[in-house]
Design an enzyme around this catalytic site. Structure first.
Site, PDB file in Angstrom:
ATOM      1  N   GLU A  47      -9.762  -2.065   5.452  1.00 43.27           N
ATOM      2  CA  GLU A  47      -8.518  -2.182   6.219  1.00 43.27           C
ATOM      3  C   GLU A  47      -8.784  -2.067   7.720  1.00 43.27           C
ATOM      4  OE1 GLU A  47      -5.538   0.619   4.979  1.00 43.27           O
ATOM      5  OE2 GLU A  47      -4.014  -0.209   6.314  1.00 43.27           O
ATOM      6  N   SER A  55       0.536   6.594   2.591  1.00 42.25           N
ATOM      7  CA  SER A  55       1.148   7.621   3.445  1.00 42.25           C
ATOM      8  C   SER A  55       2.373   8.252   2.786  1.00 42.25           C
ATOM      9  CB  SER A  55       1.608   6.998   4.771  1.00 42.25           C
ATOM     10  OG  SER A  55       0.550   6.329   5.391  1.00 42.25           O
ATOM     11  N   SER A  85      -4.493   6.510  13.058  1.00 43.08           N
ATOM     12  CA  SER A  85      -4.213   6.462  14.497  1.00 43.08           C
ATOM     13  C   SER A  85      -5.513   6.474  15.306  1.00 43.08           C
ATOM     14  CB  SER A  85      -3.335   7.659  14.896  1.00 43.08           C
ATOM     15  OG  SER A  85      -4.111   8.838  14.851  1.00 43.08           O
ATOM     16  N   GLN A  90       0.841  -1.205   0.000  1.00 41.89           N
ATOM     17  CA  GLN A  90       0.000   0.000   0.000  1.00 41.89           C
ATOM     18  C   GLN A  90       0.866   1.242   0.000  1.00 41.89           C
ATOM     19  OE1 GLN A  90      -1.998   1.447   3.638  1.00 41.89           O
ATOM     20  NE2 GLN A  90      -3.905   1.143   2.551  1.00 41.89           N
ATOM     21  N   GLY A  91       0.684   2.103  -0.973  1.00 43.01           N
ATOM     22  CA  GLY A  91       1.415   3.369  -1.038  1.00 43.01           C
ATOM     23  C   GLY A  91       0.449   4.528  -0.834  1.00 43.01           C
ATOM     24  N   SER A 134       4.108  -1.207   3.836  1.00 45.57           N
ATOM     25  CA  SER A 134       4.378  -2.565   4.323  1.00 45.57           C
ATOM     26  C   SER A 134       4.608  -3.515   3.154  1.00 45.57           C
ATOM     27  CB  SER A 134       3.203  -3.072   5.165  1.00 45.57           C
ATOM     28  OG  SER A 134       2.908  -2.169   6.189  1.00 45.57           O
TER      29      SER A 134
HETATM   30  C1  LIG Z   1       2.975  -1.002  11.270  1.00 43.91           C
HETATM   31  C2  LIG Z   1       2.543   0.072  10.310  1.00 43.91           C
HETATM   32  C3  LIG Z   1       2.282  -0.268   9.005  1.00 43.91           C
HETATM   33  C4  LIG Z   1       1.910   0.707   8.095  1.00 43.91           C
HETATM   34  N1  LIG Z   1       1.711   0.337   6.810  1.00 43.91           N
HETATM   35  C5  LIG Z   1       1.405   1.277   5.900  1.00 43.91           C
HETATM   36  C6  LIG Z   1       1.293   0.926   4.534  1.00 43.91           C
HETATM   37  O1  LIG Z   1       1.462  -0.248   4.156  1.00 43.91           O
HETATM   38  N2  LIG Z   1       1.027   1.896   3.636  1.00 43.91           N
HETATM   39  C7  LIG Z   1       0.826   3.198   4.017  1.00 43.91           C
HETATM   40  O2  LIG Z   1       0.544   4.019   3.144  1.00 43.91           O
HETATM   41  N3  LIG Z   1       0.947   3.580   5.309  1.00 43.91           N
HETATM   42  C8  LIG Z   1       1.238   2.648   6.249  1.00 43.91           C
HETATM   43  N4  LIG Z   1       1.388   3.018   7.574  1.00 43.91           N
HETATM   44  C9  LIG Z   1       1.299   4.433   7.932  1.00 43.91           C
HETATM   45  C10 LIG Z   1       0.093   4.833   8.759  1.00 43.91           C
HETATM   46  O3  LIG Z   1      -1.076   4.866   7.979  1.00 43.91           O
HETATM   47  C11 LIG Z   1       0.406   6.199   9.395  1.00 43.91           C
HETATM   48  O4  LIG Z   1       1.495   6.015  10.272  1.00 43.91           O
HETATM   49  C12 LIG Z   1      -0.762   6.773  10.147  1.00 43.91           C
HETATM   50  O5  LIG Z   1      -1.792   7.140   9.260  1.00 43.91           O
HETATM   51  C13 LIG Z   1      -0.358   7.999  10.996  1.00 43.91           C
HETATM   52  O6  LIG Z   1       0.322   8.936  10.210  1.00 43.91           O
HETATM   53  P1  LIG Z   1       1.743   9.520  10.657  1.00 43.91           P
HETATM   54  O7  LIG Z   1       2.621   8.361  11.037  1.00 43.91           O
HETATM   55  O8  LIG Z   1       2.214  10.436   9.593  1.00 43.91           O
HETATM   56  O9  LIG Z   1       1.466  10.311  12.003  1.00 43.91           O
HETATM   57  P2  LIG Z   1       0.942  11.814  12.097  1.00 43.91           P
HETATM   58  O10 LIG Z   1      -0.184  12.014  11.155  1.00 43.91           O
HETATM   59  O11 LIG Z   1       2.107  12.738  11.962  1.00 43.91           O
HETATM   60  O12 LIG Z   1       0.385  11.862  13.567  1.00 43.91           O
HETATM   61  C14 LIG Z   1       1.226  12.050  14.700  1.00 43.91           C
HETATM   62  C15 LIG Z   1       0.351  12.074  15.954  1.00 43.91           C
HETATM   63  O13 LIG Z   1      -0.560  13.192  15.904  1.00 43.91           O
HETATM   64  C16 LIG Z   1      -1.907  12.739  16.052  1.00 43.91           C
HETATM   65  N5  LIG Z   1      -2.798  13.528  15.195  1.00 43.91           N
HETATM   66  C17 LIG Z   1      -2.568  13.907  13.918  1.00 43.91           C
HETATM   67  N6  LIG Z   1      -3.614  14.611  13.442  1.00 43.91           N
HETATM   68  C18 LIG Z   1      -4.526  14.680  14.442  1.00 43.91           C
HETATM   69  C19 LIG Z   1      -5.820  15.270  14.565  1.00 43.91           C
HETATM   70  N7  LIG Z   1      -6.375  15.917  13.555  1.00 43.91           N
HETATM   71  N8  LIG Z   1      -6.481  15.144  15.760  1.00 43.91           N
HETATM   72  C20 LIG Z   1      -5.924  14.471  16.786  1.00 43.91           C
HETATM   73  N9  LIG Z   1      -4.682  13.904  16.739  1.00 43.91           N
HETATM   74  C21 LIG Z   1      -4.007  14.005  15.585  1.00 43.91           C
HETATM   75  C22 LIG Z   1      -1.894  11.308  15.597  1.00 43.91           C
HETATM   76  O14 LIG Z   1      -2.948  10.560  16.166  1.00 43.91           O
HETATM   77  C23 LIG Z   1      -0.540  10.823  16.085  1.00 43.91           C
HETATM   78  O15 LIG Z   1      -0.615  10.471  17.445  1.00 43.91           O
HETATM   79  C24 LIG Z   1       1.760   2.054   8.505  1.00 43.91           C
HETATM   80  C25 LIG Z   1       2.011   2.406   9.833  1.00 43.91           C
HETATM   81  C26 LIG Z   1       2.407   1.434  10.736  1.00 43.91           C
HETATM   82  C27 LIG Z   1       2.673   1.839  12.158  1.00 43.91           C
END
Ligand SMILES: Cc1cc2nc3c(=O)[nH]c(=O)nc-3n(C[C@H](O)[C@H](O)[C@H](O)COP(=O)(O)OP(=O)(O)OC[C@H]3O[C@@H](n4cnc5c(N)ncnc54)[C@H](O)[C@@H]3O)c2cc1C
Length: 399
Positions: free
Chosen positions: A256, A141, A373, A138-139, A173
């Protein structure tokens, strides 16, 4: 079955005669098949893991158990909701392998194509996913587009029958092993953020793609950065209309976050029961009882989600609630496991079951982040289900 939304028929989840027959047949197949599996590969041996997981997928297909709810036209079994639940129960009870590297293809890319893909796209990919011949990643993020996924910037510019893609994805992933990806791109930079996105089928061997694995706290590299430098993707690979990718994305995310967690939930219950055999402390056992009761409640919600997904093609709001509640309950279970293990929890390579519990504690730290999240799930529940006021900037964040 999959199709336009309609009123849900009542579902009796006790085993019917047909369910009981299906359960017996599946049990026999598992008893005959599982002993012939090779030992699972080491944790970080990704090529061997791909081979093991896709080989298991092929066996499921040959046995008639791949894509349990998928249409027969694409090689699925088209089982009823109650048969699908029997399937998950029996697979877990027999400790059958998990979908592993087939996770994206089987649990959300395939279901998205079934609902949104063209006939050509379905024919090209669904049978291969089912037979374990095509691994997906999945691409979605990007470094600055996680929770706020709609701010993604990977750009696709139309050039004849192709899009030319430039940009970067992160946390993909299994990208280092995948043949195909679900790719979100910006096709109209001038449109409002949610209206300029398209959902593309990405061939991972296209020239101009660079995959760089990222090391996790577990020491392995389960996910990767993916860079795009003038990558050509045929327009025919677009799922849904141009600039309608946000709607398609929400279909993908609902799978998902919903039915994709069924296997996780069954595993967690087994882990809780295992932990119960490792402590006699009344307070620990009381807490475990509470967590087990919680998992039972989530299993009831899973039944509802599976039924709904099969009847309307979308697990609905229960998907968001399940993802959030499961992440919380799993966190409580893994914290309790560390408490029960006491000093032994300091060692990941210890004897008996300790290493397993410690690795699970580390792995599940990612659950409240992956697939959106927990804070974001709470925002969605507040805004879309409970009708609470939206976030100050006026639009809900969907991933
Ligand atoms: C094990 C794992 C597998 C993954 N696999 C994939 C994958 O295959 N493909 C893919 O595309 N992505 C993947 N991801 C990415 C995942 O979708 C993102 O990590 C997730 O959407 C959070 O984005 P971020 O890491 O940029 O955190 P951020 O968006 O930067 O968030 C940081 C913190 O701020 C909080 N936050 C942000 N905005 C708000 C808001 N509006 N209100 C309240 N709190 C807020 C969040 O809850 C979090 O605690 C994976 C992540 C993990 C951990």
């Amino acid at each position: 079955m999959w199709g336009p939304p309609r009123t849900l028929p009542p579902v009796d989840l006790r085993d019917s005669e047909a369910d009981a027959a299906f359960r017996a047949e599946l049990r026999d197949w598992l008893a005959a098949t599982l002993p012939s599996l090779p030992p699972p590969p080491g944790r970080d041996n990704w090529p061997a893991k791909r081979k093991f997981d896709t080989d298991w997928q092929r066996r499921l297909f040959e046995g008639g158990y791949a894509g349990i709810s998928w249409p027969k036209a694409y090689g699925g079994r088209e089982a009823s909701p109650s048969e699908e639940l029997v399937y998950h129960e029996e697979m877990t009870a027999a400790r059958a392998p998990y979908v592993g590297v087939n996770f994206v293809g089987m649990l959300h890319a395939g279901p998205t194509l079934i609902v949104e893909g063209t006939d050509e796209q379905k024919k090209a990919h669904l049978p291969k996913i089912l037979r374990g011949e095509e691994v997906w990643c999945q691409g979605f993020s990007e470094p600055n587009a996680g929770s706020d996924l709609a701010s993604l910037r990977t750009r696709a510019v139309r050039d004849g029958d192709d899009y030319i893609v430039n940009g970067q994805k992160i946390w993909s992933s299994f990208a280092q092993l995948a043949d195909v990806g679900e790719l979100l791109v910006r096709t109209d930079p001038d449109a409002p953020r949610h209206r300029g996105i398209s959902w593309l089928i990405l061939p991972m061997d296209a020239p101009g793609i660079e995959v760089r694995p990222i090391q996790t706290v577990l020491g392995g590299s389960e996910f990767c950065e993916v860079f795009f430098d003038d990558v050509r993707i045929p327009v025919a690979n677009r799922v849904g209309d141009e600039n309608d990718g946000w709607r398609v994305t929400n279909v993908t995310l609902s799978f998902e976050r919903g039915t994709a967690f069924v296997g996780e939930l069954m595993d967690a219950r087994r882990q809780a029961e295992h932990l119960l055999t490792m402590t006699t402390d009344p307070a620990d056992r009381r807490e475990l009882g509470r967590i087990l009761a919680y998992f039972d409640g989530l299993w009831a919600l899973t039944k509802r989600n599976v039924t709904r997904a099969q009847n309307s093609g979308d697990p609905g709001a229960g998907a968001v609630v399940l993802k959030l509640a499961y992440s919380d309950a799993r966190d409580a279970l893994d914290d309790l496991a560390m408490h029960v293990l006491d000093r032994a929890a300091l060692s990941i390579e210890d004897v008996f079951d300790v290493g397993y519990f410690v690795r699970e504690r580390l792995r599940t730290l990612a659950l409240p982040i992956a697939a959106g999240s927990s804070q974001i799930q709470r925002n969605i529940i507040g805004e879309r289900l409970l009708g609470l006021p939206k976030e100050p900037r006026g639009e809900p964040v969907a991933s």
